[in-house]
Design a protein around this motif. Sequence first.
Motif, mmCIF file in Angstrom:
data_model
loop_
_atom_site.group_PDB
_atom_site.id
_atom_site.type_symbol
_atom_site.label_atom_id
_atom_site.label_comp_id
_atom_site.label_asym_id
_atom_site.label_seq_id
_atom_site.Cartn_x
_atom_site.Cartn_y
_atom_site.Cartn_z
ATOM 1 N N ARG A 202 6.744 56.267 27.729
ATOM 2 C CA ARG A 202 6.923 57.746 27.439
ATOM 3 C C ARG A 202 6.438 58.621 28.618
ATOM 4 O O ARG A 202 6.963 59.529 29.273
ATOM 5 C CB ARG A 202 6.401 58.068 26.125
ATOM 6 C CG ARG A 202 6.688 59.321 25.683
ATOM 7 C CD ARG A 202 5.905 59.743 24.344
ATOM 8 N NE ARG A 202 6.314 61.236 24.217
ATOM 9 C CZ ARG A 202 7.215 61.735 23.330
ATOM 10 N NH1 ARG A 202 8.046 60.897 22.778
ATOM 11 N NH2 ARG A 202 7.470 63.044 23.171
ATOM 12 N N HIS A 203 5.008 58.073 29.100
ATOM 13 C CA HIS A 203 4.463 58.626 30.061
ATOM 14 C C HIS A 203 5.323 58.701 31.371
ATOM 15 O O HIS A 203 5.534 59.790 32.127
ATOM 16 C CB HIS A 203 3.065 58.042 30.426
ATOM 17 C CG HIS A 203 2.340 58.411 31.534
ATOM 18 N ND1 HIS A 203 1.907 59.964 31.666
ATOM 19 C CD2 HIS A 203 1.927 58.022 32.799
ATOM 20 C CE1 HIS A 203 1.384 60.179 32.931
ATOM 21 N NE2 HIS A 203 1.474 58.966 33.458
ATOM 22 N N TRP A 204 5.806 57.581 31.621
ATOM 23 C CA TRP A 204 6.627 57.321 33.010
ATOM 24 C C TRP A 204 7.949 58.152 32.886
ATOM 25 O O TRP A 204 8.329 58.739 33.804
ATOM 26 C CB TRP A 204 6.826 56.119 33.219
ATOM 27 C CG TRP A 204 5.684 55.054 33.546
ATOM 28 C CD1 TRP A 204 4.582 55.405 34.203
ATOM 29 C CD2 TRP A 204 5.463 53.649 33.331
ATOM 30 N NE1 TRP A 204 3.708 54.524 34.389
ATOM 31 C CE2 TRP A 204 4.351 53.347 33.745
ATOM 32 C CE3 TRP A 204 6.437 52.729 32.730
ATOM 33 C CZ2 TRP A 204 3.758 52.009 33.653
ATOM 34 C CZ3 TRP A 204 5.952 51.396 32.717
ATOM 35 C CH2 TRP A 204 4.734 51.027 33.195
ATOM 36 N N LEU A 205 8.720 58.139 31.883
ATOM 37 C CA LEU A 205 9.683 58.899 31.485
ATOM 38 C C LEU A 205 9.134 60.576 31.657
ATOM 39 O O LEU A 205 10.121 61.334 32.309
ATOM 40 C CB LEU A 205 10.384 58.880 30.172
ATOM 41 C CG LEU A 205 10.987 57.623 30.080
ATOM 42 C CD1 LEU A 205 11.720 57.086 28.779
ATOM 43 C CD2 LEU A 205 12.054 57.203 31.130
ATOM 44 N N GLU A 206 8.152 60.892 31.019
ATOM 45 C CA GLU A 206 7.863 62.534 30.899
ATOM 46 C C GLU A 206 7.351 62.554 32.565
ATOM 47 O O GLU A 206 7.967 63.793 33.163
ATOM 48 C CB GLU A 206 6.673 62.764 30.312
ATOM 49 C CG GLU A 206 6.957 62.648 28.906
ATOM 50 C CD GLU A 206 5.640 62.835 28.186
ATOM 51 O OE1 GLU A 206 4.707 62.501 28.594
ATOM 52 O OE2 GLU A 206 5.745 63.193 26.673
ATOM 53 N N LEU B 2 14.368 57.428 23.701
ATOM 54 C CA LEU B 2 13.722 58.621 24.363
ATOM 55 C C LEU B 2 14.759 58.941 25.511
ATOM 56 O O LEU B 2 14.632 60.427 26.135
ATOM 57 C CB LEU B 2 12.516 58.121 25.073
ATOM 58 C CG LEU B 2 11.246 57.670 24.240
ATOM 59 C CD1 LEU B 2 10.225 56.849 25.139
ATOM 60 C CD2 LEU B 2 10.668 59.202 23.732
ATOM 61 N N ALA B 3 15.691 58.164 25.956
ATOM 62 C CA ALA B 3 16.449 58.543 27.264
ATOM 63 C C ALA B 3 17.575 59.572 26.445
ATOM 64 O O ALA B 3 17.673 60.569 26.866
ATOM 65 C CB ALA B 3 17.591 57.225 27.495
ATOM 66 N N THR C 160 3.946 49.451 27.508
ATOM 67 C CA THR C 160 3.674 49.764 26.140
ATOM 68 C C THR C 160 4.597 50.916 25.893
ATOM 69 O O THR C 160 5.093 51.889 26.853
ATOM 70 C CB THR C 160 2.236 49.921 25.954
ATOM 71 O OG1 THR C 160 1.953 51.087 26.762
ATOM 72 C CG2 THR C 160 1.268 48.852 26.164
ATOM 73 N N VAL C 161 4.662 51.209 24.685
ATOM 74 C CA VAL C 161 5.502 52.359 24.179
ATOM 75 C C VAL C 161 4.996 53.759 24.952
ATOM 76 O O VAL C 161 5.524 54.686 25.411
ATOM 77 C CB VAL C 161 5.467 52.642 22.765
ATOM 78 C CG1 VAL C 161 6.199 54.161 22.387
ATOM 79 C CG2 VAL C 161 6.301 51.559 22.088
ATOM 80 N N LEU D 160 17.666 62.954 37.844
ATOM 81 C CA LEU D 160 18.114 61.916 38.576
ATOM 82 C C LEU D 160 17.102 60.685 38.561
ATOM 83 O O LEU D 160 17.405 59.706 38.149
ATOM 84 C CB LEU D 160 18.750 62.172 39.828
ATOM 85 C CG LEU D 160 19.939 62.865 39.892
ATOM 86 C CD1 LEU D 160 20.695 63.015 41.084
ATOM 87 C CD2 LEU D 160 21.120 62.148 39.158
ATOM 88 N N TRP D 161 15.884 61.260 38.682
ATOM 89 C CA TRP D 161 14.963 60.410 38.655
ATOM 90 C C TRP D 161 14.389 59.890 37.262
ATOM 91 O O TRP D 161 14.272 58.614 37.069
ATOM 92 C CB TRP D 161 13.455 61.082 39.154
ATOM 93 C CG TRP D 161 13.407 61.042 40.676
ATOM 94 C CD1 TRP D 161 13.974 61.833 41.468
ATOM 95 C CD2 TRP D 161 12.657 60.039 41.621
ATOM 96 N NE1 TRP D 161 13.716 61.693 42.773
ATOM 97 C CE2 TRP D 161 12.664 60.433 42.729
ATOM 98 C CE3 TRP D 161 11.637 58.965 41.127
ATOM 99 C CZ2 TRP D 161 12.197 59.785 43.855
ATOM 100 C CZ3 TRP D 161 11.108 58.400 42.293
ATOM 101 C CH2 TRP D 161 11.337 58.749 43.494
ATOM 102 N N LEU D 162 14.638 60.689 36.454
ATOM 103 C CA LEU D 162 14.480 60.256 34.913
ATOM 104 C C LEU D 162 15.725 59.211 34.417
ATOM 105 O O LEU D 162 15.248 58.324 33.803
ATOM 106 C CB LEU D 162 14.834 61.398 33.931
ATOM 107 C CG LEU D 162 14.515 61.223 32.450
ATOM 108 C CD1 LEU D 162 13.317 60.544 32.172
ATOM 109 C CD2 LEU D 162 14.575 62.854 31.855
#
Length: 219
Positions: free
Chosen positions: A34-38, A72-73, A29-30, A46-48
């Motif tokens: 967003r949580h995983w990217l944060e 978000l990227a 889900t959105v 690099l992880w991001l």
Amino acid sequence: MKPLLKVMLLLATAFALTFFIGRILGILTVENVRHWLELAGSVDPLWLAGTVVVLLFLDLFVAVPTLTITILAGFFLGFPAGAAAAFTGMSLAAFCGYGISRVWGDRITSFLLRNPSDRLQMAQAFQRNGPAMIMLSRAAPIVPEVTACMAGATRMPFVRYLAYYSLSTLPYVLIASYAGSISSPESPQPAIYAALALYAALWIGWYLFRRHTGKISVS
């Protein structure tokens, strides 16, 4: 044209099922994205970037919010790093879909279209209309993956597919990631306006394409 639309519709249905399953299970889900990217961004850039690439690559197998991830990227990585990560992930998904379909596409289309003449019509129809479909594929979710698979299944030369794919995806990625890079939670307008402008331009393109193909079929 009907055999081509039949195969594309069946492929789109299969991809759409993954989206609904993901929504039912609460995966991709959105909010989760967003949580995983944060979380990845708190570890290392690099992880991001790798997380962006992986999420967009997964779009080949499980429908993900592509435009949101691209925006978000740009927001988390900045521009042009966000654009590079997003384009890499989308390209991996597209090229993998092309390659798999080039190897296994004959078996799938033979199963879906029993009549050899229908398969020939499908290939000829995609040869005529495929370039426009690929270049306008970002107008809706799932369509980029479907056109990648169709390009492989109909054995469109990879260099030709790459050219049309790049014309479709590079502007999309650059605009969306740049809009994300100049947006913020307090001022999300650039991202919103970019999303609306992208979809408006692509849907106008689809409308003009449908009018053109309609005139050809009538004549």
